[in-house]
Design a protein around this motif. Structure first.
Motif, PDB file in Angstrom:
ATOM      1  N   ALA A 103       0.864  -1.186   0.000  1.00 46.18           N
ATOM      2  CA  ALA A 103       0.000   0.000   0.000  1.00 46.18           C
ATOM      3  C   ALA A 103       0.900   1.234   0.000  1.00 46.18           C
ATOM      4  N   MET A 104       0.397   2.311  -0.554  1.00 46.09           N
ATOM      5  CA  MET A 104       1.126   3.580  -0.533  1.00 46.09           C
ATOM      6  C   MET A 104       0.431   4.487   0.478  1.00 46.09           C
ATOM      7  N   ALA A 105       1.182   5.043   1.413  1.00 50.08           N
ATOM      8  CA  ALA A 105       0.597   5.954   2.405  1.00 50.08           C
ATOM      9  C   ALA A 105       1.324   7.297   2.325  1.00 50.08           C
ATOM     10  N   VAL A 106       0.591   8.351   1.974  1.00 52.64           N
ATOM     11  CA  VAL A 106       1.184   9.677   1.768  1.00 52.64           C
ATOM     12  C   VAL A 106       0.689  10.615   2.859  1.00 52.64           C
ATOM     13  N   VAL A 107       1.629  11.321   3.481  1.00 58.31           N
ATOM     14  CA  VAL A 107       1.286  12.239   4.569  1.00 58.31           C
ATOM     15  C   VAL A 107       1.193  13.655   4.017  1.00 58.31           C
ATOM     16  N   SER A 108       0.070  14.312   4.266  1.00 58.62           N
ATOM     17  CA  SER A 108      -0.123  15.665   3.717  1.00 58.62           C
ATOM     18  C   SER A 108      -1.094  16.463   4.579  1.00 58.62           C
ATOM     19  N   GLU A 109      -0.854  17.758   4.653  1.00 59.24           N
ATOM     20  CA  GLU A 109      -1.824  18.686   5.267  1.00 59.24           C
ATOM     21  C   GLU A 109      -2.596  19.422   4.176  1.00 59.24           C
ATOM     22  N   ARG A 110      -1.900  19.863   3.145  1.00 59.18           N
ATOM     23  CA  ARG A 110      -2.550  20.677   2.114  1.00 59.18           C
ATOM     24  C   ARG A 110      -3.446  19.843   1.197  1.00 59.18           C
ATOM     25  N   LEU A 111      -3.106  18.577   1.021  1.00 60.22           N
ATOM     26  CA  LEU A 111      -3.894  17.647   0.193  1.00 60.22           C
ATOM     27  C   LEU A 111      -3.988  18.107  -1.257  1.00 60.22           C
ATOM     28  N   ILE A 128      -3.410   5.325   0.657  1.00 61.53           N
ATOM     29  CA  ILE A 128      -3.867   5.913   1.920  1.00 61.53           C
ATOM     30  C   ILE A 128      -3.302   7.333   1.985  1.00 61.53           C
ATOM     31  N   VAL A 129      -4.142   8.286   2.339  1.00 58.19           N
ATOM     32  CA  VAL A 129      -3.663   9.651   2.578  1.00 58.19           C
ATOM     33  C   VAL A 129      -3.836   9.921   4.066  1.00 58.19           C
ATOM     34  N   ILE A 130      -2.733  10.262   4.716  1.00 52.35           N
ATOM     35  CA  ILE A 130      -2.753  10.512   6.159  1.00 52.35           C
ATOM     36  C   ILE A 130      -2.693  12.021   6.371  1.00 52.35           C
ATOM     37  N   THR A 131      -3.684  12.541   7.077  1.00 48.82           N
ATOM     38  CA  THR A 131      -3.765  13.985   7.279  1.00 48.82           C
ATOM     39  C   THR A 131      -4.268  14.275   8.689  1.00 48.82           C
ATOM     40  N   SER A 132      -4.520  15.554   8.976  1.00 47.94           N
ATOM     41  CA  SER A 132      -5.016  15.904  10.313  1.00 47.94           C
ATOM     42  C   SER A 132      -6.331  16.659  10.175  1.00 47.94           C
ATOM     43  N   GLU A 133      -6.959  16.934  11.315  1.00 47.47           N
ATOM     44  CA  GLU A 133      -8.242  17.662  11.319  1.00 47.47           C
ATOM     45  C   GLU A 133      -8.105  19.063  10.761  1.00 47.47           C
ATOM     46  N   SER A 134      -6.876  19.587  10.719  1.00 42.01           N
ATOM     47  CA  SER A 134      -6.702  20.963  10.250  1.00 42.01           C
ATOM     48  C   SER A 134      -6.589  21.049   8.729  1.00 42.01           C
ATOM     49  N   GLU A 142     -13.019  15.519  -1.488  1.00 40.32           N
ATOM     50  CA  GLU A 142     -12.700  15.315  -2.919  1.00 40.32           C
ATOM     51  C   GLU A 142     -11.769  14.131  -3.130  1.00 40.32           C
ATOM     52  N   LEU A 143     -10.920  13.889  -2.137  1.00 44.20           N
ATOM     53  CA  LEU A 143      -9.955  12.781  -2.266  1.00 44.20           C
ATOM     54  C   LEU A 143     -10.587  11.419  -1.978  1.00 44.20           C
ATOM     55  N   ALA A 144     -11.662  11.428  -1.202  1.00 47.70           N
ATOM     56  CA  ALA A 144     -12.229  10.172  -0.704  1.00 47.70           C
ATOM     57  C   ALA A 144     -12.546   9.132  -1.793  1.00 47.70           C
ATOM     58  N   PRO A 145     -13.006   9.527  -2.996  1.00 45.27           N
ATOM     59  CA  PRO A 145     -13.256   8.497  -4.020  1.00 45.27           C
ATOM     60  C   PRO A 145     -11.977   7.842  -4.540  1.00 45.27           C
ATOM     61  N   TYR A 146     -10.842   8.490  -4.319  1.00 44.07           N
ATOM     62  CA  TYR A 146      -9.582   8.019  -4.907  1.00 44.07           C
ATOM     63  C   TYR A 146      -8.633   7.378  -3.895  1.00 44.07           C
ATOM     64  N   ALA A 147      -8.860   7.645  -2.611  1.00 45.19           N
ATOM     65  CA  ALA A 147      -7.914   7.171  -1.594  1.00 45.19           C
ATOM     66  C   ALA A 147      -8.648   6.986  -0.272  1.00 45.19           C
ATOM     67  N   ASP A 148      -8.057   6.193   0.605  1.00 43.29           N
ATOM     68  CA  ASP A 148      -8.575   6.086   1.972  1.00 43.29           C
ATOM     69  C   ASP A 148      -7.945   7.220   2.774  1.00 43.29           C
ATOM     70  N   VAL A 149      -8.753   8.147   3.202  1.00 46.46           N
ATOM     71  CA  VAL A 149      -8.232   9.316   3.911  1.00 46.46           C
ATOM     72  C   VAL A 149      -8.318   9.054   5.417  1.00 46.46           C
ATOM     73  N   LEU A 150      -7.170   9.062   6.081  1.00 42.32           N
ATOM     74  CA  LEU A 150      -7.131   8.826   7.519  1.00 42.32           C
ATOM     75  C   LEU A 150      -6.805  10.135   8.229  1.00 42.32           C
ATOM     76  N   VAL A 151      -7.660  10.538   9.134  1.00 40.84           N
ATOM     77  CA  VAL A 151      -7.424  11.770   9.895  1.00 40.84           C
ATOM     78  C   VAL A 151      -6.763  11.381  11.212  1.00 40.84           C
ATOM     79  N   CYS A 152      -5.512  11.747  11.350  1.00 44.09           N
ATOM     80  CA  CYS A 152      -4.715  11.360  12.527  1.00 44.09           C
ATOM     81  C   CYS A 152      -4.118  12.627  13.127  1.00 44.09           C
ATOM     82  N   GLY A 153      -4.680  13.111  14.182  1.00 46.61           N
ATOM     83  CA  GLY A 153      -4.163  14.320  14.819  1.00 46.61           C
ATOM     84  C   GLY A 153      -5.071  15.507  14.587  1.00 46.61           C
ATOM     85  N   LYS A 154      -4.977  16.483  15.503  1.00 45.77           N
ATOM     86  CA  LYS A 154      -5.860  17.658  15.424  1.00 45.77           C
ATOM     87  C   LYS A 154      -5.218  18.780  14.607  1.00 45.77           C
ATOM     88  N   ARG A 155      -4.170  19.398  15.159  1.00 45.93           N
ATOM     89  CA  ARG A 155      -3.596  20.560  14.456  1.00 45.93           C
ATOM     90  C   ARG A 155      -2.518  20.181  13.450  1.00 45.93           C
TER      91      ARG A 155
END
Ligand SMILES: NC(=O)c1ccc[n+]([C@@H]2O[C@H](COP(=O)([O-])OP(=O)(O)OC[C@H]3O[C@@H](n4cnc5c(N)ncnc54)[C@H](OP(=O)(O)O)[C@@H]3O)[C@@H](O)[C@H]2O)c1
Length: 244
Positions: A103-111, A128-134, A142-155
């Protein structure tokens, strides 16, 4: 201690050099290449530093992993695609008991991604796209149809939470491909078990950054040298974090 990197024909030997205990519940292996004067890129890309041996080791480390973890900076700069191994590499994955593709897991805030790129394939495993609540909620939707978006962390992305989320998905063997800023965050969080560093016999001059960027570490992190392999002047260093 220096030994020659086993040849392509000796793939099984090279596999033994980089083996990780099969029963480890979780393992994060980082890999980087650096010039002899510490540069992590040439003209903004890591490819200018590598040789055939480095590409062979990099391919192997990917093949031994369940998931490739990478920062969005590297994914964008290096035009990442989700790997779909075939032939000998697929056979190797099956021999090592990992899924047919990591699996590919990419960490991003700006998306900010091109969802039409090969980073987001239609088939499994989904990226998998790993991001935060911010991060921007609309971009997440918009990303959800293309990737599993995981929200990990608040700020900001909490990599510890991201690690738990990946483990919950059965992903245990992580090949962490940087880049330097995400490696800095992971180092500060004590989330790295191993560093595989290729030292290229090149002097590139000033300009490029080093393999770790971001906030200063409170103290140097000691490493234990596990092996040194050599090919064409390139050194392949395998370290584990002291105490792991
Ligand atoms: N020599 C090598 O082995 C090697 C390996 C990898 C990369 N590189 C080079 O390194 C460069 C890219 O590295 P980079 O350091 O600029 O980028 P990076 O570490 O790959 O990615 C940084 C990005 O990750 C996202 N991010 C989200 N939360 C983060 C957090 N808590 N900490 C850090 N990042 C977070 C952000 O993405 P958003 O901007 O999307 O919010 C941030 O801009 C390229 O030139 C590449 O060629 C070299």
């Amino acid at each position: 201690m220096r030994r020659v990197l086993p040849d392509v024909a000796d793939d099984v030997d090279i596999e033994a050099e980089y083996a990780v205990a099969a029963d480890l519940p979780w393992h994060v292996r980082t890999s980087f290449i650096s010039s002899a004067d510490g540069a992590v890129s040439v003209n903004g890309r890591a490819g200018g530093l590598g040789n055939a041996g480095d590409r062979r080791v990099f391919a192997l480390l990917r093949d031994l992993s369940d998931v490739i973890l990478v920062g969005a900076g590297t994914a964008r700069e290096e035009k990442y695609a989700a790997p779909r191994p075939t032939g000998a590499r697929l056979e190797r994955r099956r021999r090592h008991g990992v899924g047919d593709a990591p699996a590919m897991a990419v960490v991003s805030e700006r998306l900010e991604f091109d969802t039409g790129s090969d980073l987001f394939p239609d088939d499994e495993p989904r990226t998998i796209v790993i991001t935060s609540e911010s991060s921007p909620p609309q971009r997440r939707a918009e990303l959800a149809p293309y990737a599993d978006v995981l929200v990990c962390g608040k700020r900001a992305v909490d990599l510890g939470e991201a690690a738990s989320a990946m483990r919950a998905r059965g992903l245990r063997r992580v090949h962490f491909e940087g880049g330097p800023r995400l490696f800095g965050t992971a180092m500060a969080g004590g989330l790295v078990d191993e560093l595989c560093l290729t030292l290229a016999p090149l002097l590139t001059g000033p300009g490029a950054g080093r393999i770790v960027a971001g906030a200063e570490l409170a103290d140097p992190s000691p490493l234990l040298l596990r092996h040194v392999l050599e090919e064409d002047g390139y050194l392949f260093l395998r370290y584990t974090m002291s105490g792991r």
